[in-house]
Write an enzyme that holds these catalytic residues in place. Structure first.
Site, short mmCIF file in Angstrom:
data_model
loop_
_atom_site.label_atom_id
_atom_site.label_comp_id
_atom_site.label_asym_id
_atom_site.label_seq_id
_atom_site.Cartn_x
_atom_site.Cartn_y
_atom_site.Cartn_z
N ASN A 9 47.53 55.41 75.82
CA ASN A 9 48.73 54.56 75.95
C ASN A 9 49.46 54.98 77.23
OD1 ASN A 9 51.11 53.14 75.71
ND2 ASN A 9 51.94 54.38 74.04
N LYS A 11 51.92 53.57 78.55
CA LYS A 11 53.33 53.16 78.53
C LYS A 11 53.65 52.38 79.82
CE LYS A 11 54.28 57.22 75.80
NZ LYS A 11 55.29 57.89 75.02
N HIS A 93 54.83 50.93 67.84
CA HIS A 93 55.05 52.23 68.47
C HIS A 93 56.51 52.61 68.29
CE1 HIS A 93 55.45 55.30 71.57
NE2 HIS A 93 54.13 55.43 71.52
N GLU A 95 58.63 53.74 70.21
CA GLU A 95 59.52 53.27 71.28
C GLU A 95 59.87 51.79 71.10
OE1 GLU A 95 57.09 54.67 74.52
OE2 GLU A 95 57.44 56.72 73.84
N GLU A 165 52.18 58.99 64.25
CA GLU A 165 52.84 59.52 65.44
C GLU A 165 54.23 60.03 65.05
OE1 GLU A 165 51.04 58.11 69.32
OE2 GLU A 165 52.64 56.73 68.85
N GLY A 171 55.79 62.80 73.46
CA GLY A 171 56.29 63.12 74.80
C GLY A 171 57.15 64.37 74.85
N SER A 210 51.94 64.37 71.74
CA SER A 210 51.66 65.52 72.61
C SER A 210 50.25 66.09 72.43
CB SER A 210 52.72 66.61 72.41
OG SER A 210 53.99 66.11 72.79
C1 PEP Z 1 52.40 57.93 72.67
O1 PEP Z 1 52.95 57.41 73.62
O2 PEP Z 1 51.98 57.23 71.76
C2 PEP Z 1 52.24 59.38 72.66
C3 PEP Z 1 51.69 59.93 71.62
O3 PEP Z 1 52.70 60.05 73.76
P1 PEP Z 1 52.43 61.60 74.11
O4 PEP Z 1 50.94 61.83 73.99
O5 PEP Z 1 52.92 61.75 75.51
O6 PEP Z 1 53.20 62.41 73.13
#
Ligand code: PEP
Length: 248
Positions: A9, A11, A93, A95, A165, A171, A210
């Protein structure tokens, strides 16, 4: 045995040059049997489609409209994603939920539309840090999952992916431990099994939050973790390829 799946992803990160370099890195370094999916920002899907043609890497989108077509300024339809060769769509997601106000009902509608269009939805669920601290993790992820199962029906999970998640891990560099992640994945599989045990065994459950080249292997070794949804580390081709190798 479920095949491993790793989804990138990106983003809102890319330009034409970055996309070309990053995808070239993916194509050169990612080897089967892991299934990898790249989800660049929508304006770059056409460029990505061309570059990924003939490769083992599938294309996905980060969001889609639940509406078919017409007066929805700024939205992107499922038929447009199909036209651009997308096979996967990330839905719900955190976000999208927290910054753009997407509700469980919107996500369920998008999920139904995505299945009807023949694409694979990647349904994201996860609790905030406050919810975890309050002991609400199980009820939060269960209700996010139920909101979709109740509308779309369990049969639609024949062709769906669920990504756990935890919001506090996205992040932040603060990854869930393999045990914490496994506990939630087990719960999600048990929830699905209440409706259909066979489908529950087959649904790929990805962990996101992460994931990096160092922690991927121990996460992916857990019984109910079938791969990852990767944000930050997917913007580095060698890190993403290492995560895919850990899945192999
Ligand atoms: C994500 O954007 O779905 C995500 C898991 O980001 P990150 O790997 O940076 O934590």
């Amino acid at each position: 045995m479920r095949a491993k799946l790793v989804i990138a992803n990106w983003k809102m990160n890319a330009d034409k040059a970055m996309l070309a370099k990053l995808l070239a890195g993916y194509v050169a370094a990612i080897k089967p049997p892991v299934k990898a999916v790249a989800c660049p920002p929508a304006p770059y899907l056409a460029q990505a489609q061309q570059q990924l043609e003939g490769s083992a890497i599938a294309l996905g989108a980060q969001n889609v409209s639940q509406f078919e077509k017409g007066a929805y300024t700024g939205e992107i339809s499922l038929s447009m994603l199909q036209d651009l060769g997308c096979e996967y769509v990330i839905l719900g997601h955190s976000e999208r939920r927290s910054l753009f106000g997407e509700q469980d009902t919107d996500i369920a509608e998008k999920f139904v539309a995505t299945i009807a269009a023949g694409l694979t939805p990647v349904l994201c669920v996860g609790e905030t840090r406050e919810q975890r601290q309050a002991g609400e993790t199980d009820s939060v992820v269960s209700s996010q999952l139920d909101a979709v199962v109740n509308v779309a029906g369990i049969k639609s999970f024949e062709k769906a992916v669920v990504a756990y998640e935890p919001v506090w891990a996205i992040g932040t560099g603060d990854t869930a431990t393999p045990e914490q992640a496994q506990q939630v994945h087990k719960l999600l599989r048990e929830k699905l099994a209440e409706s259909d045990a066979d489908i529950a065994q087959r649904v790929p459950l990805l962990y996101g939050g992460s994931v990096n080249a160092e922690n991927a292997e121990e996460l992916f070794a857990m019984t109910d973790i079938d791969g990852g949804l990767v944000g930050g580390a997917s913007l580095d081709a060698s890190a993403f390829a290492a995560i895919c190798a850990a899945a192999n």
